[in-house]
Design a protein around this motif. Sequence first.
Motif, mmCIF file in Angstrom:
data_model
loop_
_atom_site.group_PDB
_atom_site.id
_atom_site.type_symbol
_atom_site.label_atom_id
_atom_site.label_comp_id
_atom_site.label_asym_id
_atom_site.label_seq_id
_atom_site.Cartn_x
_atom_site.Cartn_y
_atom_site.Cartn_z
ATOM 1 N N ALA A 134 25.977 8.580 21.178
ATOM 2 C CA ALA A 134 27.053 9.534 21.353
ATOM 3 C C ALA A 134 27.491 8.949 23.014
ATOM 4 O O ALA A 134 26.837 8.382 23.464
ATOM 5 N N MET B 271 27.977 10.676 25.528
ATOM 6 C CA MET B 271 27.352 11.578 26.560
ATOM 7 C C MET B 271 25.922 10.840 26.793
ATOM 8 O O MET B 271 25.328 10.960 27.976
ATOM 9 N N ARG C 108 24.705 5.638 14.621
ATOM 10 C CA ARG C 108 24.048 6.510 13.859
ATOM 11 C C ARG C 108 23.259 6.189 12.714
ATOM 12 O O ARG C 108 23.970 5.759 11.626
ATOM 13 N N MET D 252 33.474 6.236 19.515
ATOM 14 C CA MET D 252 33.890 7.878 20.030
ATOM 15 C C MET D 252 34.586 7.597 21.311
ATOM 16 O O MET D 252 34.252 7.119 22.361
ATOM 17 N N TRP E 260 25.797 22.148 20.493
ATOM 18 C CA TRP E 260 25.460 20.629 20.404
ATOM 19 C C TRP E 260 24.419 20.289 21.501
ATOM 20 O O TRP E 260 24.384 20.764 22.562
ATOM 21 N N ASN F 260 35.003 17.291 19.222
ATOM 22 C CA ASN F 260 34.302 18.430 19.681
ATOM 23 C C ASN F 260 34.125 18.457 21.312
ATOM 24 O O ASN F 260 33.775 17.372 21.834
ATOM 25 N N VAL G 57 31.917 20.099 23.825
ATOM 26 C CA VAL G 57 30.778 20.646 24.399
ATOM 27 C C VAL G 57 30.700 21.120 25.847
ATOM 28 O O VAL G 57 31.246 20.296 26.717
ATOM 29 N N ASP H 161 31.583 17.798 27.892
ATOM 30 C CA ASP H 161 31.319 16.634 27.047
ATOM 31 C C ASP H 161 32.151 16.558 25.581
ATOM 32 O O ASP H 161 31.993 17.336 24.916
ATOM 33 N N THR H 162 33.020 15.619 25.726
ATOM 34 C CA THR H 162 33.799 15.673 24.090
ATOM 35 C C THR H 162 33.596 14.355 23.431
ATOM 36 O O THR H 162 33.387 13.327 24.036
ATOM 37 N N GLY H 163 34.098 14.644 22.439
ATOM 38 C CA GLY H 163 33.805 13.392 21.526
ATOM 39 C C GLY H 163 34.910 13.231 20.340
ATOM 40 O O GLY H 163 34.934 14.435 19.551
HETATM 41 N N1 SER Z 1 28.382 14.767 22.318
HETATM 42 C C1 SER Z 1 29.404 15.380 21.465
HETATM 43 C C2 SER Z 1 29.296 14.848 20.083
HETATM 44 O O1 SER Z 1 28.680 13.733 19.828
HETATM 45 C C3 SER Z 1 30.576 15.434 22.003
HETATM 46 O O2 SER Z 1 30.912 14.107 22.420
HETATM 47 O O3 SER Z 1 29.833 15.496 19.199
#
Ligand code: SER
Length: 583
Positions: free
Chosen positions: A40, A42, A68, A86, A160, A201, A203, A223-225
Motif C-alpha cells: 500500500a 502508506m 498483494r 495505487m 483500515w 479509500n 483513511v 492516507d488515501t488509495g
Molecule cells: N491504505 C489504504 C488502502 O490501502 C488507503 O490507501 O486502502
Amino acid sequence: MKAIEIRNKYLNFFKNHGHTIIPSAPLIPENDPSVLFTTAGMQPLVPYLLGQKHPSGTRLTDFQKCVRTNDIDEVGDNCHLTYFEMLGNWSLGDYFREESIAMSYEFLTKELGIPKEKLSVSCFKGDDDCPRDEISYEAWKKAGIPDERIYFFGKSENWWIAGEEGPCGPDTEMFYDTGKEKCSPECNPSCNCGKYVEIWNNVFMEFYKDKNGYSKLKQKNVDTGLGLERMAMLLQGKETPYETELFSPVMEKLKNIETIDNIQSRRIVAEHLRSSIMIINDGGTPSNVDRGYILRRLIRRMTRHLNKLGIDLNSLPKLIETSIDSIKELYPELENKKENIINVIIEEKDKFIKTLKNGEKEFEKIANKMKTSGKKELDTDIVFNLYETYGFPPEVTEELAKEQELIVDMTDFQKLFKEHQDKSRLGSEQKFKGGLASTGDTEIKYHTATHLLNAALKVVLGDHVHQKGSNITAERMRFDFSHGAKMTDEEKQKVEDLVNKWISQKLDVTIQEMPKEEAIKSGAECMFIEKYPDIVTVYSIGNVSKELCGGPHVQNTGELGHFKIKKEEASSAGVRRIKAILE
Ligand code: SER
C-alpha cells in the motif's frame, strides 16, 4: 481515459492543492523484513504517519507500485490482481476529513468527469473505540451526495489497518455504480455482486493499534488509495482490467496463438506476466524462499497456463515484450531492463519444464509399480508428494493418471492441499517475525557470513559502518551498509581476505541471552533496536563479531567455505550494497 492520463491528472491535481509529488518506493521494501512486498502507498510512509518529519512537507502525493500476495489463487477471475498501482495522497498532521473529502469529490467529478449520480460513499458507523463519523457524513452531504447514497458500516468495512498492528483509523470509501441491477433489495456498496465497485479509500489515521488496544497518534493523518487499473477499467466502460490497454495487447496475442480457448488461463498468463515483470524490475529473483518463491510461483503458474492454452513456450519472449510495451508508458525504466527481465523469466520457465519432466519420470515409475500390483487408485499422498517435491501440478497428475487408466480422488487432494497452504501461510508469518527469510542450510551459512562481513567492513572502513539491510537467498547474500563512498579494489580485497581469514580460523559461534540494555552496552551490533524485546539473544563469533540477532547460525565458521565479493554498488544515499557468495 488511459491509465497514464489518470495518473497524471491525479498527481497534478494534488500538486495544485499543495502536495509534493514523491517517487514510488520500490516493490521490495528496503530494510523491512516484516513484509514480502510493498502492499500500500502508506507502507513506506509509516514513520511519518507516526510523527517523524517528512523532508517534503506535510502534503504528499505519489503513485505506488504494490503487490498483494494473499489472493494469488483468485487471479483469473474478473477482478483480482497481484500487482497493481495505487495512487495516493497524504496529510501528515495537515488537513483532515473535510478537506480530504472535498478534494476527492472534486477530483472524481471535475477531473475524471464521473457523474455525481454514479457515486455512493460509506462512513464508519461508530463503536466503543471510535465514534460514528458524523464529520465525513456532513462533508459528503455538503459536496452533493444525497442521504440515500451515504452508508454507514462497522470496522469490517470502514476501518483500515495494514495487518494486526500499526497506524489505523476509520475510513470513508467511494463507490462507482456500474448501473447493474441490485442483486437484492438490500444490495449496497458492501455487497460484492459487482453493482458497486470501490474506487477510493480515505483513511483518517489518528490511532495506533497494538496488542494492548488503540491509542491516539501524535497527529491526525489522512492516507488515501485509489487503484489505477480499476479506475481505468471503469472510465473506459470495461468489465475487467484485462480489457484496458494495460493488458489487452497480451490478451489479444494469446487469443491469436492459443489452440485451446480458456479466458481464465489467458488472464492468469497476462496478470502473472505483468507482476513478474514488475517484481524483477525492482530486483526480485526467483528462489525457494519468500519473495523469491512468490516470483517462482507466478512464473510457474503462468507457464502451466500457457501449456493449458496449447501455446508454444517459444512465444514467451515476444509475450514478455508485448506486456512491457503495454505498460512502459507508466514505467519507462522497463525499456532498459527488458533483456534482463526476459532472461530471468525464460530461465525460470526452463527450470520448471525440467522439474515437470522429472515429475513425469517419477509418475511413470509409480504407475508401473501400480500396474504390476494391480492397484487402480492412486494414493492422494502420492499426488501430493509429486506436487510438493517435484512442483508437479495436480491437474497434470490427474491427466496422466487418466491416460494410464488410473483413478485419483481430487477432493482428497484438495483437502490436503488446503491444509498445506494454511500451514505454509502460518509458517511464513512466523518466519517474518524473526526477520531472516529462510532457514535452509545454505541460507544459515549466508546469515553467519553477513555477520562476518559486517565486522570486516568495520575493521577496514571504520566504525561508521552499520548494517542497513540484508537479503539472503540460497544462491547469494546481499548486504547493505552505511558508507559514503565507493569501495576501492584494495578495500574490497582486504574485506574479503579478512572474512576468509576468520573462516579459516574455525571460530566458534556462541549464543547468549541478556537484557537489551546490557547487550547494547557490551557493544553488540544491532539494526533495529526498537524491534527487539527486553531480553535479547546475542550471537558472538570468536571475538571478532557480536550482534543482536534472532539467528539461526552455523556453529563454527569453518563450515562456511570460501567467501567472495561479487559486486559493490550504491544502494541509496550514503548506503552501499555488497553482493557476495560462498563457494
Ligand atoms: N491504505 C489504504 C488502502 O490501502 C488507503 O490507501 O486502502
